[in-house]
Design a protein around this motif. Structure first.
Motif, PDB file in Angstrom:
ATOM      1  N   GLU B 203       0.825  -1.214   0.000  1.00  0.00           N
ATOM      2  CA  GLU B 203       0.000   0.000   0.000  1.00  0.00           C
ATOM      3  C   GLU B 203       0.860   1.265   0.000  1.00  0.00           C
ATOM      4  N   LEU B 204       2.055   1.153   0.578  1.00  0.00           N
ATOM      5  CA  LEU B 204       2.969   2.288   0.589  1.00  0.00           C
ATOM      6  C   LEU B 204       3.365   2.647  -0.841  1.00  0.00           C
ATOM      7  N   LYS B 206       1.622   1.852  -3.496  1.00  0.00           N
ATOM      8  CA  LYS B 206       0.430   2.355  -4.178  1.00  0.00           C
ATOM      9  C   LYS B 206       0.188   3.817  -3.837  1.00  0.00           C
ATOM     10  N   ALA B 207       0.350   4.146  -2.546  1.00  0.00           N
ATOM     11  CA  ALA B 207       0.134   5.525  -2.124  1.00  0.00           C
ATOM     12  C   ALA B 207       1.093   6.456  -2.861  1.00  0.00           C
ATOM     13  N   ALA B 208       2.328   6.010  -3.005  1.00  0.00           N
ATOM     14  CA  ALA B 208       3.325   6.837  -3.691  1.00  0.00           C
ATOM     15  C   ALA B 208       2.956   7.019  -5.158  1.00  0.00           C
ATOM     16  N   ARG B 209       2.375   5.980  -5.739  1.00  0.00           N
ATOM     17  CA  ARG B 209       1.976   6.114  -7.147  1.00  0.00           C
ATOM     18  C   ARG B 209       0.827   7.101  -7.298  1.00  0.00           C
ATOM     19  N   VAL B 210      -0.132   7.020  -6.366  1.00  0.00           N
ATOM     20  CA  VAL B 210      -1.230   7.995  -6.404  1.00  0.00           C
ATOM     21  C   VAL B 210      -0.674   9.399  -6.210  1.00  0.00           C
ATOM     22  N   ASP B 211       0.388   9.493  -5.407  1.00  0.00           N
ATOM     23  CA  ASP B 211       1.025  10.787  -5.178  1.00  0.00           C
ATOM     24  C   ASP B 211       1.891  11.226  -6.356  1.00  0.00           C
ATOM     25  N   GLY B 212       1.879  10.459  -7.418  1.00  0.00           N
ATOM     26  CA  GLY B 212       2.537  10.894  -8.635  1.00  0.00           C
ATOM     27  C   GLY B 212       4.021  10.606  -8.714  1.00  0.00           C
ATOM     28  N   ALA B 213       4.535   9.738  -7.835  1.00  0.00           N
ATOM     29  CA  ALA B 213       5.953   9.405  -7.888  1.00  0.00           C
ATOM     30  C   ALA B 213       6.171   8.294  -8.921  1.00  0.00           C
TER      31      ALA B 213
END
Lengths: 359, 313
Positions: B203-204, B206-213
């Motif tokens: 999930e970490l 995934k969260a970073a991907r949603v954050d555009g990284a």
């Protein structure tokens, strides 16, 4: 009403395993929609597809009138909140909130403004310079919501955000999410397996099973007029009483064991005569009578009386079947009492035993 | 009424308590010199002596002059302490035509180890990260083949690699050896990093991907800061492995570029003249010193890394 999210014929296969099949779902702008179902029903998978974290096999996803089927997660105008919070442990709360904005190369002043606004809304201002390790579960989840908030997006995706919290915090944050929705008026898609969360938060609930939406309706309809046996059994605690019955008299009555009950007032389609039907009645839609009313009541014997504080659950045996009735505390009965059950027919649901669909 | 009840109850309760206080109380006494302890510590002392003895002999011999060594009392401490053997091992001992001691080999080894370690850890960590988080079609097969590589004995591949390096024009150079070390470190290091990265919650990522990284932003800003312990483990593994390597060093380089281990071998095994045991011992200790120092230094860092990683997100 404009569509905020539109899922068209969404199909997802993992190798030979089909997880979602030709799913269609339209979410109106500002709507709070809850995806509800047991684990493995594909609700989180659907959410991940909306977020762009899973590549779909076929179909389209539209968000805010834009086809985002092939767009990166960050380009879809979504914010996501995860069950495990998924905060970056090495960054402070401020760092967590601004990470996405920095990736988008936003000017520092604007980042500062947005972080301050999110901190104000979620009341996490004093925590901004702490690391996630120094926060409690509830505070972490607030920060996780804040991370979606600062992105200033149209659509919020929640993946079981409250499952890791204890009961008290869960109900507190539930109210807070509701309040957040009232204030921001964003579209929210919320995945949970907790029916209380679903019933309290949702404008509409999509009950899912086996990668298929079973019923999509407002909480009232889901609760009172479940479309099939699965939805009826999944929603409500204690579960709906399911009585095997036979409809007789051209659908004007049903036979339950040796008891014959009128179907007058049943709110549904043509009942007809069916040998195998299932009558579902919720525990609170049954009243206890001391006197029998012919054609209206079922004789039963009290087995256990469970006191819950606000009310009581009465477990009875009627025609050899276990039944449960919710009664006010004043009406408690000793076990062994002989009583008569009157069903609230307009609120009952009749299902075909074979198709499992509501009649 | 309530008071009388309390009074009546209290004597009974005191009685109960004093009964309970009879007999053993507090910490359990321990006997220092029990038979079990004598056995345990006796065994431990004997085993430690067994392990420390060779080191003792080496250090003592390296501090003696040749006349004293010839007396043959290998366990005896030196009568006259001399550091001449260490100086000779470092800067004067002859191997072949070169008579500048181990110092040449030391610097060669440094020039080989540093780039090999950095290169192999960098590539392997990106490998492991990609295999966990950016799975592609056939990534499992890729990983299996990579791991399979670690089961093939090195000796089988020596000759083909010699030909490969020759064709690439880097046979006999330090860079050729660096390349070989980097490649041979790949299977085990990739496994190491893959397993570590797979313990970081998905999930970490995934969260970073949603954050555009993107690929590199997530690797550098999310994964790297959370992975200090595994980098230290990889560092220890690679420094020790590459520094101690003999086979690749002797096969893929020329005498001028021999690493320390090969040179040590040449000093110890040189047959001309007298066998200078004290110089040999000093040379061996010198060669072993580097991994030891790395181990002690990074061992501390290792513990700190684990402590830092223990704060869960």
């Amino acid at each position: 009403m404009t569509q905020s999210i539109s899922v068209k014929d969404l199909t997802l296969n993992f190798g030979a395993v089909s997880v979602l099949q030709k799913m269609n779902l339209d979410v109106a702008e500002g709507e709070f929609i809850v995806l509800l179902g047991p684990s493995g029903c594909g609700k989180s998978t659907l959410l991940n597809c909306l977020a762009g974290l899973l590549d779909i096999t076929d179909g389209q996803i539209w968000i805010k009138g834009k086809n985002v089927t092939w767009a990166e997660p960050s380009e879809r105008g979504i914010g996501m909140v995860f069950q495990s919070y998924a905060l970056y442990p090495q960054m402070t709360v401020r760092g967590n909130l601004s990470f996405g904005l920095k990736n988008a190369r936003m000017p520092a002043a604007e980042i500062e403004k947005r972080v301050a606004r999110a901190a104000e809304i979620l009341q996490i201002g004093p925590l901004l310079d702490r690391k996630p390790g120094a926060l409690s579960g509830g505070q972490r989840q607030r920060v996780a919501i804040g991370r979606a908030l600062v992105r200033d997006v149209d659509v919020f995706l929640f993946d079981e955000p409250l499952s890791n919290l204890d009961a008290k915090l869960r109900s507190e944050l539930r109210v807070e999410i509701k309040r957040l929705h009232e204030r921001l008026k964003n579209t929210m898609v919320y995945v949970t397996h907790d029916q209380i969360e679903a019933l309290t938060l949702a404008d509409r609930i999509a009950v899912m099973k086996g990668g298929v939406i079973q019923q999509l309706a407002d909480p009232q309809t889901i609760y009172n007029r479940p479309t099939n046996l699965f939805v009826a059994g999944f929603i409500g605690s204690p579960a709906m009483n399911m009585l095997p019955v036979k409809t007789i008299d051209n659908g004007r009555a049903f036979q339950f064991g040796s008891t014959r009950i009128d179907l007058a007032g049943y709110d549904g389609g043509a009942v007809l005569e069916r040998d195998n039907a299932i009558l579902g009645v919720r525990p609170e839609h049954i009243t206890i009578r001391t006197e029998a009313v012919p054609g209206r009541t079922i004789p039963a014997e009290v087995e256990i009386d469970e006191h819950l504080g606000a009310d009581s659950l009465l477990w009875l045996k009627a025609e050899g079947r276990e039944m449960c009735v919710r009664i006010p505390v004043e009406g408690r009965l000793p076990s062994g009492s002989q009583v008569h059950l009157m069903l609230d027919m307009p609120k009952a649901s009749l299902f075909d035993a074979k198709t499992e669909q509501r009649i | 009424m309530a008071e009388t009840v309390a009074k009546a109850a209290s004597p009974a309760r005191t009685n109960l308590r004093s009964d309970a206080m009879v007999g053993p109380r507090g910490a359990k006494p321990r006997r220092r010199l029990s038979g079990r302890n004598i056995m345990l510590y006796g065994t431990l002392i004997v085993v430690s002596l067994y392990y420390i003895l060779p080191l003792w002999v080496m250090v003592m011999t390296s501090l003696k002059g040749m006349p004293e060594v010839r007396l043959g009392n290998i366990f005896a401490p030196p009568v006259e302490i001399t550091f001449q053997p260490w100086v000779k091992a470092w800067s004067e001992a002859c191997t072949g035509l070169n008579c500048d001691g181990l110092s040449r080999g030391f610097w060669n080894s440094v020039l080989i180890t540093v780039p090999s370690v950095i290169l192999s850890i960098l590539v392997a960590s990106v490998n492991g990260y990609a295999l966990v988080n950016w799975r592609f079609k056939g990534s499992d097969l890729f990983f299996t083949i990579l791991i399979f590589g670690s089961f093939i004995p090195y000796q089988v591949m020596l000759y083909p690699i010699v030909i490969l390096l020759r064709e690439m024009g880097i046979y006999g150079t330090l860079w050729g050896l660096v390349l070989v070390h980097t490649i041979f470190g790949m299977p085990i290091l990739t496994l190491l990093f893959r397993n570590y990265f797979s313990t970081i919650p998905e999930e970490l990522f995934k969260a970073a991907r949603v954050d555009g990284a993107g690929f590199w932003a997530i690797y550098l800003r999310i994964m790297l800061p959370m992975s200090l312990p595994i980098f230290v483990v990889a560092l220890i593994l690679q420094v020790t492995g590459i520094w101690n390597d003999f086979l690749f060093g002797v096969v893929f380089t020329k005498p001028d570029l021999y690493p320390m281990t090969v040179q040590l071998n040449n000093i110890v095994n040189s047959v001309q003249g007298v066998k200078e045991y004290n110089v040999n011992m000093a040379a061996t200790l010198l060669t072993g010193l580097v991994p030891l120092v790395i181990y002690f230094l990074s061992g501390k860092l290792f513990v700190r890394g684990i402590a830092a990683g223990a704060v869960k997100g």
